[in-house]
Design a protein around this motif. Structure first.
Motif, PDB file in Angstrom:
ATOM      1  N   GLU A 121     -14.754 -13.394 -17.950  1.00  0.00           N
ATOM      2  CA  GLU A 121     -14.402 -14.809 -17.983  1.00  0.00           C
ATOM      3  C   GLU A 121     -15.139 -15.404 -19.177  1.00  0.00           C
ATOM      4  O   GLU A 121     -16.343 -15.242 -19.309  1.00  0.00           O
ATOM      5  CB  GLU A 121     -14.802 -15.515 -16.696  1.00  0.00           C
ATOM      6  CG  GLU A 121     -13.966 -15.110 -15.496  1.00  0.00           C
ATOM      7  CD  GLU A 121     -14.207 -16.013 -14.293  1.00  0.00           C
ATOM      8  OE1 GLU A 121     -15.056 -16.922 -14.414  1.00  0.00           O
ATOM      9  OE2 GLU A 121     -13.541 -15.822 -13.268  1.00  0.00           O
ATOM     10  N   SER A 159     -15.897 -18.739 -21.885  1.00  0.00           N
ATOM     11  CA  SER A 159     -15.807 -20.154 -22.218  1.00  0.00           C
ATOM     12  C   SER A 159     -15.012 -20.306 -23.507  1.00  0.00           C
ATOM     13  O   SER A 159     -14.757 -19.323 -24.221  1.00  0.00           O
ATOM     14  CB  SER A 159     -17.202 -20.745 -22.399  1.00  0.00           C
ATOM     15  OG  SER A 159     -17.818 -20.197 -23.564  1.00  0.00           O
ATOM     16  N   ARG A 214     -13.690 -22.027 -17.670  1.00  0.00           N
ATOM     17  CA  ARG A 214     -13.698 -20.714 -18.299  1.00  0.00           C
ATOM     18  C   ARG A 214     -12.332 -20.047 -18.130  1.00  0.00           C
ATOM     19  O   ARG A 214     -11.614 -20.292 -17.149  1.00  0.00           O
ATOM     20  CB  ARG A 214     -14.807 -19.828 -17.718  1.00  0.00           C
ATOM     21  CG  ARG A 214     -16.207 -20.394 -17.981  1.00  0.00           C
ATOM     22  CD  ARG A 214     -17.281 -19.580 -17.292  1.00  0.00           C
ATOM     23  NE  ARG A 214     -17.474 -18.274 -17.915  1.00  0.00           N
ATOM     24  CZ  ARG A 214     -18.248 -18.065 -18.968  1.00  0.00           C
ATOM     25  NH1 ARG A 214     -18.914 -19.069 -19.544  1.00  0.00           N
ATOM     26  NH2 ARG A 214     -18.401 -16.863 -19.478  1.00  0.00           N
TER      27      ARG A 214
END
Length: 242
Positions: free
Chosen positions: A30, A32, A68
């Protein structure tokens, strides 16, 4: 568009979107927006536009709590016909059963140029640890899965591959903070050509020689069982005759 960005074309936008998707290879990460932009090497504004387009297309998901990004369910839906064509949908239950039985993650790898590509992982319901997760790509000539893939081709010669063929599996000692041992057996397609390799790895203190001897027969049984689902041509043109 910033002053440093070249004019965008449709083809360029598609290429960039594919590049963004490729940033999620390995480990189901995951990311950002800033992490994704850094991996892709694009400006944050460009990465944001691409990521939002991929979210709208369900190829990426965005966590509403953290913002995210992760691979979306839409990509899995698109991949399903390819997985079915490769035989993975039929093979997956057997791989999960093997993982549950030996209590170690089982990976299925195929040849991709001069590397072994991890195509699928089946994790056990218990006794899982991250030492069991192989790298997404490993050199064919410097890994257990690679040696298992090569040993039954005309490209394999020498004492190392003779040993792999004689005992029926390959072994690799992986240097890390906690030494890891990996083992692999070949998967032969209906045409008796090597299609892929089943591999397991764990901390060497756990995957000791006694456990290796115990799990190898189970790995061979599953390799024989799933072999008929696969066709060598799907794994890469000409590998069996390399």
């Amino acid at each position: 568009m910033t002053a440093t960005e070249p004019p965008r074309s449709g083809a360029q936008a598609v290429d960039r979107a594919v590049f963004v998707l490729n940033c999620f290879q390995g480990g189901d990460p995951e990311l950002s927006l800033s992490e994704l932009a850094q991996r892709a090497g694009f400006p944050v504004s460009t990465t944001f536009r691409l990521a939002q387009a991929l979210v709208r297309g369900r190829l990426l998901d965005q966590d509403p709590a953290t913002d995210r990004y992760r691979i979306g369910h839409g990509l899995a839906c698109l991949a399903r016909p390819a997985l079915s064509r490769l035989g993975l949908d039929a093979a997956a239950p057997h791989l999960y059963a093997l993982a549950a039985g030996i209590k170690i993650t089982v990976s299925l790898s195929v040849p991709d140029a001069d590397e072994a590509l991890t195509l699928f992982q089946a994790r056990p319901p218990i006794h899982f640890c991250h030492n069991q997760i192989p790298q997404e790509r490993r050199p064919l000539r410097a890994s257990a899965v690679g040696h298992a893939l090569l040993a039954h081709t005309t490209a394999a010669d020498g004492a190392l591959f003779d040993t792999v063929r004689r005992r029926g599996f390959a072994v690799e000692e992986i240097d890390s903070e906690e030494p890891i041992r990996a083992i692999a057996v070949p998967v032969l397609g209906p045409d008796k050509q090597v299609w892929g390799a089943l591999g397991v790895q764990a901390r060497a203190v756990r995957l000791d020689h006694d456990l290796v001897r115990a799990v190898i027969p189970a790995m061979h049984r599953i390799a024989v069982r799933i072999g008929p689902y696969f066709h060598t041509a799907a794994a890469g043109d000409g590998f069996g005759a390399a």
